[in-house]
Design a protein around this motif. Structure first.
Motif: not given
Length: 145
Positions: A128-145
């Motif tokens: 079980t884990g806890n997760f939080a939003k980062s400030k890093t946008e989902l974009s091609e820059k991080i492989g979100y393509l």
């Protein structure tokens, strides 16, 4: 959420350096609040007693829970803030599959769980884990393509 979002997350996962350089036989399937991560066991993941190392359990459980959460967060990358692993039994052959599901969601906190199963369908670990939003946008820059 859309199938397009899930597909982009799946490609981001499969193209991550750790999955292309170390865990070379992973599979991923993401849908609403759920993620399935598979890995074909290799001896390169073994500890001295001939079964997969606890770090492999952690990685698969965390990945499945993480992507279950990111399936419902479509603007930014989420971060694992804590994760607890419980190992039930060893595994040393075949395909293992982690299934992650969102258990709780609020504006700033997400809680997800994951179970890891061996090729016979027996649960070998859970977490079980806890997760939080980062400030890093989902974009091609991080492989979100």
């Amino acid at each position: 959420m859309s199938k397009e979002h899930y597909g982009k997350l799946e490609r981001m996962y499969l193209q991550a350096n750790i999955n292309t350089m170390i865990f070379d036989s992973t599979t991923v399937k993401i849908s609403e609040e759920t993620a399935h991560i598979g890995l074909e066991i290799s001896e390169k993941y073994f500890h001295a007693l001939g079964a997969i190392h606890g770090s492999v359990y952690f990685k698969l459980l965390d990945d499945a829970a993480f992507f279950a959460v990111n399936s419902i967060v479509k603007d930014v990358f989420v971060l694992t803030t804590s994760f607890n692993v419980n190992i039930i039994r060893p595994a040393n052959k075949g395909l293992i599959t982690a299934i992650g599901k969102v258990r709780f969601k609020s504006r700033n906190l997400f809680i997800a769980e994951a179970s890891l199963y061996n090729q016979d369908g027996k649960e070998i670990a859970f977490g079980t884990g806890n997760f939080a939003k980062s400030k890093t946008e989902l974009s091609e820059k991080i492989g979100y393509l």
